[in-house]
Design an enzyme around this catalytic site. Structure first.
Site, short mmCIF file in Angstrom:
data_model
loop_
_atom_site.label_atom_id
_atom_site.label_comp_id
_atom_site.label_asym_id
_atom_site.label_seq_id
_atom_site.Cartn_x
_atom_site.Cartn_y
_atom_site.Cartn_z
N ARG A 45 0.84 -1.19 0.00
CA ARG A 45 0.00 0.00 0.00
C ARG A 45 0.87 1.24 0.00
O ARG A 45 0.42 2.33 -0.32
CB ARG A 45 -0.90 -0.02 1.25
CG ARG A 45 -1.98 -1.08 1.13
CD ARG A 45 -2.88 -1.09 2.34
NE ARG A 45 -2.22 -1.66 3.50
CZ ARG A 45 -2.83 -1.97 4.64
NH1 ARG A 45 -4.12 -1.73 4.78
NH2 ARG A 45 -2.19 -2.49 5.65
N ASP A 88 -4.23 0.89 -3.50
CA ASP A 88 -5.23 0.56 -2.49
C ASP A 88 -5.78 -0.84 -2.82
O ASP A 88 -6.30 -1.07 -3.91
CB ASP A 88 -6.31 1.65 -2.56
CG ASP A 88 -7.56 1.26 -1.82
OD1 ASP A 88 -7.49 0.34 -0.98
OD2 ASP A 88 -8.61 1.88 -2.09
N ASP A 181 1.40 -23.50 6.58
CA ASP A 181 1.74 -23.76 7.98
C ASP A 181 3.22 -24.10 7.96
O ASP A 181 3.59 -25.20 7.52
CB ASP A 181 0.93 -24.92 8.55
CG ASP A 181 1.19 -25.09 10.05
OD1 ASP A 181 2.38 -25.07 10.44
OD2 ASP A 181 0.23 -25.23 10.81
N HIS A 182 4.06 -23.19 8.38
CA HIS A 182 5.49 -23.38 8.13
C HIS A 182 6.07 -24.60 8.86
O HIS A 182 7.11 -25.10 8.48
CB HIS A 182 6.29 -22.11 8.41
CG HIS A 182 6.59 -21.85 9.85
ND1 HIS A 182 5.68 -21.32 10.72
CD2 HIS A 182 7.71 -22.06 10.58
CE1 HIS A 182 6.24 -21.21 11.92
NE2 HIS A 182 7.47 -21.65 11.87
N HIS A 244 0.11 -25.18 14.20
CA HIS A 244 1.35 -25.97 14.23
C HIS A 244 1.20 -27.27 15.05
O HIS A 244 1.57 -28.35 14.60
CB HIS A 244 2.50 -25.14 14.80
CG HIS A 244 2.69 -23.82 14.13
ND1 HIS A 244 2.51 -23.64 12.77
CD2 HIS A 244 3.05 -22.60 14.61
CE1 HIS A 244 2.75 -22.37 12.46
NE2 HIS A 244 3.07 -21.72 13.55
C1 BG6 Z 1 4.68 -18.56 14.50
C2 BG6 Z 1 4.06 -17.89 15.68
O1 BG6 Z 1 3.69 -19.08 13.64
O2 BG6 Z 1 5.50 -19.62 14.92
C3 BG6 Z 1 5.12 -17.38 16.63
O3 BG6 Z 1 3.26 -16.80 15.26
C4 BG6 Z 1 6.07 -18.50 16.98
O4 BG6 Z 1 4.54 -16.85 17.81
C5 BG6 Z 1 6.57 -19.19 15.74
O5 BG6 Z 1 7.15 -17.94 17.70
C6 BG6 Z 1 7.41 -20.42 16.09
O6 BG6 Z 1 7.99 -20.93 14.91
P1 BG6 Z 1 9.40 -21.64 14.94
O7 BG6 Z 1 9.63 -22.05 13.53
O8 BG6 Z 1 10.38 -20.63 15.44
O9 BG6 Z 1 9.26 -22.79 15.88
#
Ligand code: BG6
Length: 488
Positions: A45, A88, A181-182, A244
């Site tokens: 933005r 925007d 979801d990492h 997670h």
């Molecule tokens: C994130 C959360 O998704 O995951 C954070 O928002 C958290 O609060 C983090 O610290 C933890 O991820 P990792 O990869 O460091 O274990």
């Protein structure tokens, strides 16, 4: 390598882009995994020239700890791949500028107008951006594939997650949607599947006949890190448990998929999430414990309590710790509790899944009988360990617990950042490591009662654990007299 494509990052000057995404893209590109025909368009933005954005991105790469060491000249070359557009997000103009960027990329490289739209923005913008892309027909795949990556949090409860899913689906087909979801991008989380389903010796024991209980822990030493605005609204249940930990749980408890492909795996995850015994509001007291840290000592230094952190409401009841007992109503797991816990300002950073086996049926040696433990260490010191009893040397038959350890660093390889793995998968069109709509929905269903019970109710017991300790005492009671949280 993926086909020629443009990565469009919405929220490109934000924290996540700076700290994680840009370093991940750079690493992939430098390793030659993105092919030569690749562009990045930052969208924000904020008014900014291409040049200013290029400066920003290079500065981000230089300052992030996650950036791979650049080869000579590679930062300069990477700089040439970058463009910036602003506007925007509620209007049409910014999307038509994005459209033009895709035209330009096609002219430059030939090929099709493939595009990955990455929404790295506050969640309130997910829907407007998705709609905007839709209004301009940018979801249309006739000129190249189009995919959308959506960051967390995906909704703030069941209702809003459903609303968001509906809104997204008005524009996109589920096959075009990649929810991040990492944790699923972590090397050792994937190894959990490899160990379970790539070996014959574990699965026969992986059930109620042999397993006493399972513990899943994600402890963090960090506190709020200046994120009060977000965290006060989210709290630990939304921030860590719903996404997670639920993913780690599903991968641990699911049945073996028939194939290693996106739908087979996600079907199994959904099946086990559906089998979790519901936790209505009235049952929350029996199966869940909440906590919030007070001031305490971490690594020899005094740190403030949650309520003293800048931006936190006075007397806030936002939980920073949760422990919950999940029960699964299916044949494999009947009677085997899964204990999940996560919290901030615990003594150290460690994520672990521990399968704790039943005691031997009969004690024929002096001393007590210990339970064997198979532990998956997700991070740090990634690896797998098996704890069992052994005779100690000497005349007497005295047993002691010993540990057999596999360390992931035995491979000698640097572990990739989860973001580079997931970005590459999205570019390749592999959704295996992305939660599907129904998974997210079921994960929200599981935590709904907890949110209902805790949101908006005062927690007179807060703060109930000092920073630098393993959470509130009530979490120990959750396990009952015969079980203990692992000391990590
Ligand atoms: C994130 C959360 O998704 O995951 C954070 O928002 C958290 O609060 C983090 O610290 C933890 O991820 P990792 O990869 O460091 O274990």
């Amino acid at each position: 390598a993926p086909e020629p494509a443009t990565l469009v990052i919405f929220g490109a000057t934000g924290d996540l882009a700076r700290r994680k995404l840009l370093p991940a893209v750079f690493g992939l590109w430098q390793d030659g995994l993105l092919g030569s025909a690749f562009n990045i368009v930052g969208v924000g933005r904020q008014e900014m020239t291409d040049e200013a954005f290029k400066d920003f991105a290079i500065e981000a790469l230089k300052s992030s700890k996650e950036t791979d060491a650049p080869q000579p000249g590679s930062l300069e070359k990477f700089r040439e791949l970058l463009y910036y557009e602003f506007g925007d997000f509620g209007g049409d103009e910014v999307y038509s500028l994005v459209q033009k960027e895709l035209d330009r990329a096609e002219e430059a490289h030939g090929g099709r107008k493939n595009a990955l739209f990455y929404l790295s923005t506050p969640p309130s913008l997910f829907e407007p951006i998705s709609n905007g892309l839709g209004r301009l027909g940018l979801d249309d795949e006739s000129e190249g594939w189009r995919r959308i990556v959506i960051e967390k949090p995906f909704g703030r409860d069941l209702e809003s997650a459903r609303h968001l899913n509906d809104a997204i689906h008005k524009v996109w087909d589920e096959s075009q949607v990649y929810r991040i979801d990492h944790y699923l991008g972590k090397e050792t989380v994937q190894n959990l599947m490899a160990i379970r389903f790539g070996n014959a010796i574990f699965e026969p024991l992986w059930n109620r006949g042999y397993v006493d209980h399972v513990q899943i822990t994600a402890s963090e030493d960090l506190g709020l890190e200046g994120r009060a605005g977000y965290y006060e609204e989210a709290g630990v249940v939304r921030d860590m448990l719903q996404n997670h930990l639920m993913q780690l749980f599903a991968l641990t408890a699911m049945e073996a998929p028939a194939a290693f492909d996106a739908d087979a795996i996600r079907d199994e995850k959904v099946k086990v999430l559906r089998a979790v015994k519901p936790i209505p509001k009235g049952r929350v007291k029996q199966v869940a414990v909440r906590g919030q840290y007070g001031s305490g000592t971490m690594y020899g230094e005094r740190v403030p309590g949650y309520r003293e952190e800048p931006g936190v409401r006075e007397g806030s009841s936002t939980p920073t710790y949760v422990a919950v007992k999940l029960e699964i109503d299916n044949w494999r797991w009947q009677g085997v509790p899964f204990y999940l816990r996560t919290g901030k300002r615990l003594p150290k950073k460690v994520t672990e899944i521990a399968v704790v086996f039943k005691r031997p049926p009969l004690g024929i040696f002096p001393g007590g009988l210990e339970r064997n433990v198979l532990a998956f260490r997700i991070q740090p010191d990634e690896g797998v360990s098996l704890k069992f009893s052994s005779k100690t040397p000497g005349q007497e038959m005295v047993l002691r617990e010993v540990v057999m350890d596999f360390r992931y660093d035995a491979f000698g390889a640097q572990l990739e950042s989860p973001y580079s793995r997931l970005l590459l998968d999205a570019l390749l069109g592999d959704a295996t490591l992305f939660p599907r709509e129904d998974e997210v929905d079921h994960a929200w269903q599981i935590v709904s009662g907890i949110l209902e019970a805790w949101d908006g109710t005062k927690a007179p017991e807060f703060p109930n654990y000092p920073a630098g300790t393993w959470g509130p005492d009530a979490a120990d009671e959750l396990l009952g007299p015969d079980r203990r949280w692992r000391r990590l």
